[in-house]
Design a protein around this motif. Structure first.
Motif: not given
Length: 118
Positions: A19-25, A50-55
């Motif tokens: 998820i982190g790699l797919a949402n690095r933008d 984006l992955f930080v926001v998701i987490f």
């Protein structure tokens, strides 16, 4: 059982990495709409991957859910504490009654007669 637990956490970790790699933008998070921010002269925004926001969103949701459940179960915990106090009081009373019956005073007259004849 430990192997299954380790395998589960390895799969969870792998999913989080994917998820982190797919949402690095990098995305911009705004606390208020642009029009309101321009009107007030404030523009509280932050740029994060984006992955930080998701987490963070998932973690905040879990914390809110845990807090909600803890508050909801207050009555159940309170009832359990009351029952535990009642059980302890009854145990003390039973121990006190057993002690009184064993000494012979204030004991059951029928049991005393049976002991004498037996």
């Amino acid at each position: 059982m430990k192997t299954i637990r380790y395998a589960f956490w390895a799969i969870v970790g792998l999913c989080l990495i994917l998820i982190g790699l797919a949402n690095r933008d990098v995305v911009t998070l705004r606390a208020m709409p642009e029009a309101v921010g321009d009107l007030l002269g404030l523009a509280p925004d932050i740029q994060l991957p984006l992955f930080v926001v998701i987490f963070i969103a998932v973690g905040a949701g879990l914390m809110i859910g845990f807090l909600w459940e803890w508050v909801r179960e207050y009555r159940i915990r309170s009832d359990a504490r009351g029952k535990a106090r009642e059980v302890e009081a009854l145990k003390r009373e039973v121990a006190q009654l057993r002690g009184a019956a064993g000494t012979g005073k204030d004991g059951d007259d029928v049991l005393a007669l049976l002991e004498k004849t037996g």
